[in-house]
Design an enzyme around this catalytic site. Sequence first.
Site, PDB file in Angstrom:
ATOM      1  N   LYS A 275       3.728  12.631  -2.154  1.00 54.48           N
ATOM      2  CA  LYS A 275       4.037  13.239  -0.857  1.00 54.48           C
ATOM      3  C   LYS A 275       5.226  14.199  -1.008  1.00 54.48           C
ATOM      4  O   LYS A 275       5.183  15.329  -0.567  1.00 54.48           O
ATOM      5  CB  LYS A 275       4.345  12.127   0.147  1.00 54.48           C
ATOM      6  CG  LYS A 275       4.637  12.608   1.537  1.00 54.48           C
ATOM      7  CD  LYS A 275       4.775  11.442   2.502  1.00 54.48           C
ATOM      8  CE  LYS A 275       5.338  11.923   3.823  1.00 54.48           C
ATOM      9  NZ  LYS A 275       5.488  10.850   4.795  1.00 54.48           N
TER      10      LYS A 275
ATOM     11  N   GLU B 227       9.255   8.679 -11.088  1.00 58.25           N
ATOM     12  CA  GLU B 227       8.176   8.128 -11.916  1.00 58.25           C
ATOM     13  C   GLU B 227       7.030   9.127 -12.045  1.00 58.25           C
ATOM     14  O   GLU B 227       6.545   9.418 -13.140  1.00 58.25           O
ATOM     15  CB  GLU B 227       7.624   6.832 -11.297  1.00 58.25           C
ATOM     16  CG  GLU B 227       8.577   5.657 -11.292  1.00 58.25           C
ATOM     17  CD  GLU B 227       9.485   5.628 -10.078  1.00 58.25           C
ATOM     18  OE1 GLU B 227       9.643   6.673  -9.391  1.00 58.25           O
ATOM     19  OE2 GLU B 227      10.058   4.556  -9.807  1.00 58.25           O
TER      20      GLU B 227
ATOM     21  N   GLY C 112       3.457   7.415   3.380  1.00 57.21           N
ATOM     22  CA  GLY C 112       2.872   7.230   2.047  1.00 57.21           C
ATOM     23  C   GLY C 112       1.912   6.054   1.992  1.00 57.21           C
ATOM     24  O   GLY C 112       0.797   6.159   1.480  1.00 57.21           O
ATOM     25  N   ARG C 113       2.323   4.921   2.539  1.00 57.27           N
ATOM     26  CA  ARG C 113       1.490   3.714   2.443  1.00 57.27           C
ATOM     27  C   ARG C 113       0.300   3.731   3.397  1.00 57.27           C
ATOM     28  O   ARG C 113      -0.502   2.804   3.397  1.00 57.27           O
ATOM     29  CB  ARG C 113       2.358   2.469   2.635  1.00 57.27           C
ATOM     30  CG  ARG C 113       3.209   2.469   3.881  1.00 57.27           C
ATOM     31  CD  ARG C 113       4.302   1.409   3.810  1.00 57.27           C
ATOM     32  NE  ARG C 113       5.229   1.485   4.932  1.00 57.27           N
ATOM     33  CZ  ARG C 113       6.306   2.248   4.976  1.00 57.27           C
ATOM     34  NH1 ARG C 113       6.601   3.042   3.958  1.00 57.27           N
ATOM     35  NH2 ARG C 113       7.109   2.229   6.028  1.00 57.27           N
TER      36      ARG C 113
ATOM     37  N   GLU D 187       6.891  -2.928   2.902  1.00 58.67           N
ATOM     38  CA  GLU D 187       7.689  -1.704   3.029  1.00 58.67           C
ATOM     39  C   GLU D 187       7.790  -1.301   4.506  1.00 58.67           C
ATOM     40  O   GLU D 187       8.752  -0.669   4.919  1.00 58.67           O
ATOM     41  CB  GLU D 187       7.083  -0.565   2.191  1.00 58.67           C
ATOM     42  CG  GLU D 187       8.081   0.528   1.852  1.00 58.67           C
ATOM     43  CD  GLU D 187       7.558   1.559   0.858  1.00 58.67           C
ATOM     44  OE1 GLU D 187       6.711   2.376   1.242  1.00 58.67           O
ATOM     45  OE2 GLU D 187       8.000   1.557  -0.312  1.00 58.67           O
TER      46      GLU D 187
ATOM     47  N   HIS E 224      -7.547 -22.250  -8.695  1.00 57.52           N
ATOM     48  CA  HIS E 224      -7.165 -22.940  -9.929  1.00 57.52           C
ATOM     49  C   HIS E 224      -5.761 -22.551 -10.365  1.00 57.52           C
ATOM     50  O   HIS E 224      -5.399 -22.730 -11.531  1.00 57.52           O
ATOM     51  CB  HIS E 224      -8.186 -22.642 -11.026  1.00 57.52           C
ATOM     52  CG  HIS E 224      -9.536 -23.193 -10.683  1.00 57.52           C
ATOM     53  ND1 HIS E 224      -9.908 -24.495 -10.967  1.00 57.52           N
ATOM     54  CD2 HIS E 224     -10.575 -22.641 -10.010  1.00 57.52           C
ATOM     55  CE1 HIS E 224     -11.136 -24.697 -10.506  1.00 57.52           C
ATOM     56  NE2 HIS E 224     -11.557 -23.598  -9.919  1.00 57.52           N
TER      57      HIS E 224
ATOM     58  N   LYS F  29      17.163   3.933  -6.196  1.00 51.35           N
ATOM     59  CA  LYS F  29      16.848   5.220  -6.839  1.00 51.35           C
ATOM     60  C   LYS F  29      18.134   5.934  -7.245  1.00 51.35           C
ATOM     61  O   LYS F  29      18.246   6.469  -8.349  1.00 51.35           O
ATOM     62  CB  LYS F  29      16.074   6.132  -5.869  1.00 51.35           C
ATOM     63  CG  LYS F  29      14.650   5.726  -5.615  1.00 51.35           C
ATOM     64  CD  LYS F  29      13.950   6.816  -4.798  1.00 51.35           C
ATOM     65  CE  LYS F  29      12.633   6.335  -4.245  1.00 51.35           C
ATOM     66  NZ  LYS F  29      11.997   7.270  -3.330  1.00 51.35           N
TER      67      LYS F  29
END
Length: 540
Positions: free
Chosen positions: A203, A209, A264-265, A350, A381, A501
């Site tokens: 965005k 990253e 973003g999400r 978030e 399990h 950050k």
Amino acid sequence: MNQEAWKKVEAAIASSKDLTIKDMFAADPARAQKYTLKAAGWMLDYSKNRIDSSVMKSLIKLAEASNLKAEIEKMFTGKKINATENRAVLHTALRNMDPKARVNVDGKNVMPQIRKVLADMGEFATSVRTGKHRGFTGKKIKYIVNIGIGGSDLGPAMATIALAPFSKRSIKSFFVSNIDSTHLAEVLREVRADQTLFIVASKTFTTLETMTNAQSARAWLIEKLGDKKAVAKHFVAVSTNADEVSAFGIDVKNMFGFWDWVGGRYSLPSAIGLSHMISIGPNNFKRLLKGYWKMDKHFRTASLGRNMPVLLALLGILYSNGYGAESYAVLPYEQYLSRFPAYLQQLDMESNGKAVTKDGEKVTYATGPIEWGEPGTNGQHAFYQLIHQGTRLIPCDFIGFCKTHNPIADHHDKLMANLFAQTEALAFGKTAEQCRAEGDPENLIPFKTFEGNRPTNTLLADALTPETLGALIALYEHKIFVQGVIWNIYSFDQWGVQLGKVLAKNVLDDLVAKKAKKLKHDSSTNALITHYRKVLGRDA
Ligand code: F6P
């Protein structure tokens, strides 16, 4: 949170607290029907919860006291409800299929630009899928590598796995998110440069990253194909930031845009979904949007008491705030939804991981829960022991489909039998008398007893399709929105990720400094940096 309305919820909980889920089922043979609801291809059975009519009524009143209906309208109509960033929140406009729809932001209808980007994406996706768009050496594209992180990764990655049965199998999709070079390196081992399309999805187009991975992928491609000009055929961008895209070296005509009013999400239905669209094709992507839209319309129009996202939200609040539950588990009995819990983690945590009210005051109640989960039956399990017999209350959402895409022998019946049986076991447990009747020795009775009364929701659809996936995502998006409204917090910003950050940038400077500097962190961080530099021989 409206305290007066919340006190009434607490009173309703107190007056029914001696009744277990089992008691409530015994008292009302029609309970399952009463607490089952259908919407947008999904059936929600919420009868196995610690609820009766008075608890539900008090919860609905809490929603009303929070002006929920008005808040929903504000979101759908483009009001700037993301106040700390002064932005509208309009992911719902991205999947609004009404050709006559108008949604204004700052007096401008945003629908035409949404349709234009969708059409451009469709055209590009088709040209990649049909082989019209070719790589620098004239070869067809066979590998898609989406480079993004957070909302620019989790949505398309989750959906591409989920809708694999609808995908073009000759095109393989990869997702690189972690700045750990291993992530990129392992993907590059799987692909051929001359047949790979990199989609740099960000965005902001400034995320460390993503930019680092994109630069390294670009260098790799140029090295492999021996010409800088290859980048134009092998890199496209998805972003809101045209300046940064061209500064990176991608021609803005190879950029698919979206807008600051898409969080973003919440961005899978925007151009961020491009890699997914290439995988499943524009028609199936449209079906995904239609599924979202169906749930959006249900959410906007249904009464609060018959509104699926609202009910899920209220039940979550009941356990978080009324019973002190710290987490909830999402348990898809569908291998294709293996990344759905991880996707929901960002969506929920978030959004609602906030401790300050809209008035800037510290909250005095619990907000966003911890979300976690694994596909069934693997979880059974692993961690179900704790859900059944541990000391913590963990409400669960079980998600299943009546039909499978891969019928083999009786696998699917066994899978679904497990889903239904787990909700039964959690709600009804097993008494000491039942254990005795089965001949368990007295010394083992305490260990073999299940107290039950553990709440679950069951979400069922006929089959996993683009439509049901879209509706499922929208269901959780709106659930999270409702909780944010009731908790009176801002769900659409994410200031909490900023500090880390900034500090990482400072630490990086110290890690790579030519000469050891006098470190100015705390003694622990200083020692870690010193140790790292020493191991790498930087201070030799
Ligand atoms: O983690 C913080 C965050 O801003 C997320 O909200 C977002 O999805 C992610 O980083 C990636 O951001 P971008 O798409 O701008 O690269």
